[in-house]
Design a protein around this motif. Structure first.
Motif, PDB file in Angstrom:
ATOM      1  N   TYR A 194       0.822  -1.220   0.000  1.00  0.00           N
ATOM      2  CA  TYR A 194       0.000   0.000   0.000  1.00  0.00           C
ATOM      3  C   TYR A 194       0.851   1.263   0.000  1.00  0.00           C
ATOM      4  CZ  TYR A 194      -4.538  -2.152  -0.126  1.00  0.00           C
ATOM      5  OH  TYR A 194      -5.641  -2.823  -0.557  1.00  0.00           O
ATOM      6  N   GLU A 195       1.984   1.206   0.661  1.00  0.00           N
ATOM      7  CA  GLU A 195       2.869   2.369   0.623  1.00  0.00           C
ATOM      8  C   GLU A 195       3.304   2.655  -0.815  1.00  0.00           C
ATOM      9  OE1 GLU A 195       5.689   1.288   3.602  1.00  0.00           O
ATOM     10  OE2 GLU A 195       4.568   2.362   5.182  1.00  0.00           O
ATOM     11  N   ILE A 246       0.314   4.097  -2.698  1.00  0.00           N
ATOM     12  CA  ILE A 246       0.105   5.491  -2.286  1.00  0.00           C
ATOM     13  C   ILE A 246       1.130   6.391  -2.981  1.00  0.00           C
ATOM     14  CG2 ILE A 246       0.301   7.058  -0.300  1.00  0.00           C
ATOM     15  CD1 ILE A 246      -0.871   4.592   1.366  1.00  0.00           C
ATOM     16  N   LYS A 280       0.476   9.472  -5.552  1.00  0.00           N
ATOM     17  CA  LYS A 280       0.958  10.847  -5.380  1.00  0.00           C
ATOM     18  C   LYS A 280       1.718  11.332  -6.609  1.00  0.00           C
ATOM     19  CE  LYS A 280       1.269  10.812  -0.372  1.00  0.00           C
ATOM     20  NZ  LYS A 280       2.165  10.512   0.737  1.00  0.00           N
ATOM     21  N   SER A 333     -15.266   7.180  -4.024  1.00  0.00           N
ATOM     22  CA  SER A 333     -14.311   8.158  -4.535  1.00  0.00           C
ATOM     23  C   SER A 333     -14.671   8.491  -5.980  1.00  0.00           C
ATOM     24  CB  SER A 333     -12.882   7.615  -4.453  1.00  0.00           C
ATOM     25  OG  SER A 333     -12.765   6.389  -5.137  1.00  0.00           O
ATOM     26  N   ASP A 374      -9.944  11.710  -6.425  1.00  0.00           N
ATOM     27  CA  ASP A 374      -9.803  12.478  -5.188  1.00  0.00           C
ATOM     28  C   ASP A 374      -9.239  11.626  -4.045  1.00  0.00           C
ATOM     29  OD1 ASP A 374     -12.128  10.995  -5.090  1.00  0.00           O
ATOM     30  OD2 ASP A 374     -13.409  12.618  -4.379  1.00  0.00           O
ATOM     31  N   ALA A 375      -9.192  10.311  -4.221  1.00  0.00           N
ATOM     32  CA  ALA A 375      -8.615   9.439  -3.191  1.00  0.00           C
ATOM     33  C   ALA A 375      -7.278   8.900  -3.693  1.00  0.00           C
ATOM     34  CB  ALA A 375      -9.556   8.291  -2.869  1.00  0.00           C
ATOM     35  N   VAL A 376      -6.263   8.921  -2.851  1.00  0.00           N
ATOM     36  CA  VAL A 376      -4.900   8.617  -3.319  1.00  0.00           C
ATOM     37  C   VAL A 376      -4.696   7.121  -3.599  1.00  0.00           C
ATOM     38  CG1 VAL A 376      -3.748   8.421  -1.075  1.00  0.00           C
ATOM     39  CG2 VAL A 376      -2.487   9.297  -3.045  1.00  0.00           C
ATOM     40  N   ILE A 377      -5.378   6.245  -2.854  1.00  0.00           N
ATOM     41  CA  ILE A 377      -5.226   4.808  -3.125  1.00  0.00           C
ATOM     42  C   ILE A 377      -5.886   4.468  -4.465  1.00  0.00           C
ATOM     43  CG2 ILE A 377      -5.856   2.472  -2.334  1.00  0.00           C
ATOM     44  CD1 ILE A 377      -5.366   3.453   0.543  1.00  0.00           C
ATOM     45  N   THR A 378      -7.047   5.049  -4.691  1.00  0.00           N
ATOM     46  CA  THR A 378      -7.698   4.887  -5.996  1.00  0.00           C
ATOM     47  C   THR A 378      -6.761   5.388  -7.098  1.00  0.00           C
ATOM     48  OG1 THR A 378      -9.812   5.296  -4.905  1.00  0.00           O
ATOM     49  CG2 THR A 378      -9.794   5.435  -7.301  1.00  0.00           C
TER      50      THR A 378
END
Lengths: 139, 412
Positions: free
Chosen positions: A24-25, A28, A32, A53, A73-77
């Protein structure tokens, strides 16, 4: 590289992660760093509504290849979008339309592409293939 | 210091009544903080339903044989349990429905058909769940009536002055939630009912989020309709209750047609059965009603005073602990609140926070919670919502706080 070669490459990369945190890191981080969609395309026409999202998607043709840009708008998405773009962008329209995205399942992110998740990603994949189909027909 | 609301309230012992709380999610013991969406079920409910299906099942209100009579008696006993539970004057004012949503739809559709016209208005509030918006919208559309909305303040409380201003002679019914599923706000139902009744206007209350937390007495509240779901009050899914005052239920036309709800049928004309059967077309959810009855008995064995005292303590603990998270913003800070905490952490999307919490074994709800107009009111995409039940403990809260901190660290 072909769509499937890129998918296999991503599967190999993800095999290196020892736990979900690392995975996940990385996602993410991808989220970004995803080059943003041009502001003019972040409108209602390019919006794919999800319950959780929101996702914006634009497709253009460069030669015989489809180029996708997107944002969420969601960073994982957004991180997962970055992977989808890496696989499907700059590929022949026909290949995009006919692609089988097996890598999502193999890297353990299937849950994010479940319709019940309602994050806009399922519709986004459908939309990407539709663009492939439409642009191929146009060509 | 751990909480002991009243003598005899032992949260760890109560937790052991809920098999699901002993399971794991993503390899970690589950911290279930989504009871406002649906609560978990105690063994007593599961066993009551299991026994019913294994030993007592037959269709109700039909057979002359013993088994059917017994099933009917069990089903009607559940209705009587509900009557007593909400202190309805009569058990025929208790209609079994699929859930709160169906209860509201039943009233909106039939009330709309009989009482709305192009001149009338329906009054709801800005904090309603879609279930208490859309059915009224549909009813209004049918008759060209208008839907009016009572606004709220930044704390998430009804603006009572605005309510009085909107309560004109055109209003045919007020439909309001007892407790907001997103904000936790407990609405002043007494005051609303008093003001509406002074003008002869009936009030429907969406009680889905109230009934798991507080004693509801429909006579004391003097509400005309009160709807709630079984699955949010530790009972099964697929069963709910609509209470309606007899005079109103008799004034409404039937909702659905079919078996059970008729008295005589010819191809020319059907006459309808009496209450409550008039509104219960088809074979009802017998096992669900029995499960709901078991849930009521379970709640009563703990006592609402104990539940309320414990949950308020846990709510304050959770609010205090979450305040440690940098950038946290609570949505819904009403003075009178149920154990629901909606929040955002500045700079982070609720979906991202929820995804990481899930990996940590913490079940919260993220998104708009079926209250899109409310999200617009606060200009936010959604929230993270932790909703607490009496079976949550301080460990659940501590894990949530640690989880949010960890998510923020990862997402930063």
């Amino acid at each position: 590289m072909s769509i499937n070669e890129i998918q296999d490459e991503i599967i190999d990369e993800f095999a290196l992660f020892s736990d979900w945190m690392e995975k996940y890191e990385y996602i993410i981080d991808l989220g970004k760093n995803l080059p943003l969609i041009e502001e003019q395309y972040k409108d209602e026409d390019h919006l794919i509504k999800g319950c959780q999202s929101r996702v914006w998607l634009h497709a253009g043709l460069e030669g015989d290849k489809v180029v996708f840009t997107a944002d969420s708008d969601a960073v994982i998405t957004k991180g997962i979008i970055a992977l989808l773009i890496r696989v499907l962008s700059n590929q022949p329209a026909e290949d995009v339309a006919q692609s089988d995205l097996y890598f999502i399942d193999k890297i353990g992110l299937k849950e994010h592409l479940s319709p019940t998740r309602s994050n806009g990603l399922v519709s986004m994949v459908k939309q990407m293939k539709m663009y492939g189909l439409a642009l191929h027909a146009k060509n | 210091m751990p909480v002991t609301a009243e003598k005899g309230f032992d949260v760890e012992k109560l937790r052991s009544d809920f098999p699901l709380l002993q399971t794991a999610m993503n390899g970690k013991p589950i911290a279930f903080l989504d009871s406002a969406a649906s609560s978990q079920k105690p063994s007593a409910v599961l066993e009551a339903m299991d026994t019913y299906y294994r030993e007592k099942h037959a269709n109700v209100h039909r057979g002359v044989y013993q088994l059917s009579q017994d099933a009917t008696a069990a089903y009607e006993k559940a209705r009587e349990l509900v009557r007593e539970f909400i202190n309805a004057p009569s058990s025929h004012e208790v209609i079994f429905v699929r859930g709160c949503t169906e209860g509201i739809n039943l009233v909106a559709a039939t009330f709309g058909r009989r009482f709305l016209d192009a001149d009338s208005e329906v009054l709801i509030s800005a904090m309603e769940h879609h279930s208490n918006i859309v059915p009224w919208q549909m009813a209004c559309e049918d008759k060209g009536a208008k839907l009016k909305v009572i606004p709220i303040n930044d704390e998430g409380e009804l603006l009572m002055d605005e309510f009085e201003r909107l309560l004109t002679d055109k209003v045919k019914i007020v439909a309001l939630t007892h407790v907001s599923n997103t904000l936790g706000t407990v609405n002043p139902i007494h005051e609303v009912v008093e003001k509406a009744h002074a003008k002869g206007i009936p009030v429907l209350v969406d009680g889905a989020q109230a009934i798991p937390h507080m004693q509801v007495d429909v006579q004391e509240l003097d509400v005309d309709f009160y709807a709630f779901s079984g699955h949010k009050m530790f009972g099964p899914t697929g069963i709910g209750v609509l209470f309606g005052k007899e005079k109103w239920l008799n004034a409404l036309p039937p909702y659905q047609g079919g078996g059970e709800m008729i008295e005589t049928v010819t191809f020319e004309k059907t006459t309808y059965n009496e209450l409550p059967h008039k509104f219960e077309a088809g074979t009802p959810d017998i096992a669900g009603a029995i499960g709901l009855g078991a849930a009521i008995e379970y709640i009563q064995s703990i006592g609402y005073e104990n539940i309320h005292a414990y949950e308020m303590d846990l709510l304050h603990y959770a609010t205090r602990q979450l305040q440690q998270v940098e950038g946290i913003r609570f949505i819904g800070t009403a003075r009178d609140k149920a154990s629901v905490i909606s929040f955002l952490v500045e700079g982070f999307h609720p979906y991202d926070l929820g995804t990481i919490l899930d990996k940590l074994g913490i079940a919260v709800r993220t998104g708009h919670h079926c209250t899109q107009p409310l999200m617009e009111r606060f200009c936010i995409p959604g929230t993270v919502r932790a909703s607490l039940a009496f079976y949550n403990n301080r460990t659940d809260i501590d894990r949530l706080v640690e989880g949010v901190k960890r998510a923020v660290a990862m997402l930063r």
